[in-house]
Design an enzyme around this catalytic site. Structure first.
Site, PDB file in Angstrom:
ATOM      1  N   VAL A   1       0.859  -1.184   0.000  1.00 55.31           N
ATOM      2  CA  VAL A   1       0.000   0.000   0.000  1.00 55.31           C
ATOM      3  C   VAL A   1       0.892   1.231   0.000  1.00 55.31           C
ATOM      4  O   VAL A   1       1.796   1.355   0.835  1.00 55.31           O
ATOM      5  CB  VAL A   1      -0.942   0.029   1.216  1.00 55.31           C
ATOM      6  CG1 VAL A   1      -1.809   1.284   1.187  1.00 55.31           C
ATOM      7  CG2 VAL A   1      -1.816  -1.220   1.239  1.00 55.31           C
TER       8      VAL A   1
ATOM      9  N   ASP B   1     -14.096 -11.521   7.501  1.00 55.72           N
ATOM     10  CA  ASP B   1     -12.742 -11.430   8.055  1.00 55.72           C
ATOM     11  C   ASP B   1     -12.617 -10.216   8.968  1.00 55.72           C
ATOM     12  O   ASP B   1     -11.669  -9.432   8.863  1.00 55.72           O
ATOM     13  CB  ASP B   1     -11.709 -11.368   6.923  1.00 55.72           C
ATOM     14  CG  ASP B   1     -10.295 -11.727   7.410  1.00 55.72           C
ATOM     15  OD1 ASP B   1     -10.176 -12.364   8.481  1.00 55.72           O
ATOM     16  OD2 ASP B   1      -9.324 -11.388   6.715  1.00 55.72           O
TER      17      ASP B   1
END
Length: 516
Positions: free
Chosen positions: A2, A114
């Protein structure tokens, strides 16, 4: 990977999530890429302050990338790893914001699957934001098939471990795990994969209040219901979870500043009081009294209070009729849960007559059987009535008699008797009855001596089941264990449901004692 970027057109900082494309023969890496591609499809249709926005997606020959909202405050995981214990109010506010985001996703058919601290970012203003919908599943998606394990083991629900299809209640389980962790500083289930699997499916963790003494019992009840092994026993949706948690913790979730959401005490502000003119005189009223005099009257949240009462009894077989201005709750539950439920009511400031609660209390090993029975529990509007005839306790050799009002749709009746020693006997095995009639069961006849009360003495349970056709197979009145009955009941209920037949259950407590 990222990286931080800048949208040069609108001068907006963004986060760019990049993955390298794998070789076509690398099946595992291609699966990861498929999920990366699925994330903007799944979450791109979501628009909520608690979900990090996805602005764009692209690929070239070597890379795939998505452009996302920049959230610069770090993750909840980083905050928890500092080891500082969060305030109860801070914990509740963070969980509530996560649940609000999930409610938005669930309403649009998206299950995250999740939920964990590293997938919750904390913006500079303290707003939690869900990220990483890479293993999320939309109800109309066929990317993930049943039997595939997806998620992070410590936060996975029992049905995820079993490879079964999951729905929104798997996310609520994960929120229960996260809430437990934030309250106590430890996860409810830990260990190597095999040990973790056993714990999640088979064991019950300690109550949060056993690990932290300032947690109210009502909050214990909310957490433990979220961690119910069966999805049917958990909170039905995120809003019900929110209502019960905020009521149990007595937290005002309208606050949203970073200081209030995180573990930082806000600096006390000086109370200026109120200045009121009375007949030309000025009177200064201190902050506390001014708040009392001028705070608008707040009607009690009847729905939230009812849900909190239900949360206090995760074992109990309870039915509820909840409306905006009143509710009715009835059923059977253990003594300890009855005390918690009554404490919730006592703290709720409900006006008289708003909440009608009728609870029959037992002491016995019945909770493990209840998960199998709960899906068939008769609702209050089904008009299935069960009354044990005579004053309690029933003494040794007295006869057990039952008055039953059949629903208009039912024509078969089944009765089981569960004793406090864990045994169970079938009393009525599918005898035909006229729909909508009142029936007396247990009266002696020339060929039937009746059901005589015998040892062990204590609190037992009658389990009345009605159906619109044969239900449990006839096996004679031999003894059963309650575990065997629960297994047989689960199978019979599934067969009846698949065949489109109706089944309803009503329990009743029977107190027994030796002869005087």
């Amino acid at each position: 990977m990222v990286i931080e970027g800048l949208d040069r057109v609108i001068r907006r900082n963004v986060a760019i999530k990049v993955v390298r494309k794998p070789a076509l023969d690398d099946a595992e890496a291609m699966e990861i890429l498929a999920r990366f591609r699925q994330e903007p499809v799944t979450s791109g249709g979501l628009s909520h302050p608690g979900i990090a926005a996805i602005y764009d997606y692209g690929e070239d020959e070597r890379y795939a990338w998505m452009v996302m909202e920049m959230v610069s405050g770090g993750t909840l995981d980083s905050l928890l790893k500092k080891g500082d214990r969060l305030l109860l109010s801070s914990t509740v506010r963070i969980i509530v914001e996560v649940l609000r985001a999930l409610s938005h996703a669930h309403a649009r058919g998206v299950v995250h699957r999740d939920i964990k601290p590293s997938n919750i970012m904390l913006a500079d203003d303290g707003q939690p934001k869900l990220v990483d919908f890479g293993v999320a599943r939309a109800t109309n998606s066929d990317l993930t098939i049943q039997g595939t394990l997806m998620g992070t083991p410590s936060y996975m629900s029992p049905e995820q471990f079993r490879g079964e299809a999951v729905d929104a209640r798997a996310d609520l389980w994960a929120c229960g795990v996260l809430l437990y962790q934030m309250l106590t500083g430890r996860k409810p289930f830990e260990g190597e994969p095999a040990a973790l699997l056993h714990q999640v499916i088979s064991t019950v963790p300690p109550l949060p209040s056993d690990l932290r003494n300032d947690i109210p019992p009502a909050v214990d009840a909310v957490v433990m219901r979220a961690l119910s092994k069966s999805p049917h026993d958990r909170w039905p949706d995120a809003i019900s979870f929110i209502d019960a948690l905020t009521l149990a913790a007595k937290v005002d979730v309208t606050a949203s500043t970073r200081e209030e959401l995180l573990n930082r005490e806000a600096r006390p502000k000086r109370r200026l009081g109120w200045l009121i003119a009375v007949s030309g005189l000025s009177v200064v009223i201190s902050g506390a009294l001014a708040l009392h005099l001028f705070q608008p009257f707040r009607k009690p949240d009847v729905r939230a209070i009812a849900n909190a009462v239900l949360a206090a009894a995760p074992c109990g077989l309870l039915t509820a009729q909840i409306e905006e201005s009143s509710f009715s709750i009835e059923g059977v539950l253990p003594q300890t849960e009855a005390e918690r439920a009554r404490a919730v009511l006592a703290d709720s400031t409900l006006p008289p007559g708003v909440g009608r609660v009728h609870l029959d209390v037992f002491e016995g090993p019945f909770c493990s059987m209840f998960s199998a029975l709960r899906p068939a529990l008769a609702q209050q509007d089904e008009r299935l009535d069960l009354t044990v005839v005579g004053a309690m306790p029933l003494r040794h050799d007295q006869l057990l008699r039952l008055d039953v009002v059949m629903p208009a749709w039912a024509n078969y009746i089944h009765v089981a008797y569960a004793s406090s020693d864990g045994s169970l006997v079938l009393l009525e095995e599918g005898s035909p009855q006229a729909p909508g009639t009142r029936v007396r069961l247990g009266e002696p006849r020339p060929d039937f001596p009746g059901w005589a009360i015998d040892r062990p003495f204590g609190t037992d349970l009658v389990l009345l089941v009605v159906s619109d056709g044969p239900f449990l197979p006839v096996r004679g009145q031999q003894g059963h264990t309650q575990a065997e009955y629960a297994e047989n009941f689960t199978q019979a209920f599934r067969v009846a449901r698949d065949a489109g037949r109706r089944v309803a259950l009503r329990p009743a407590v029977v107190e027994t004692a030796p002869k005087e």
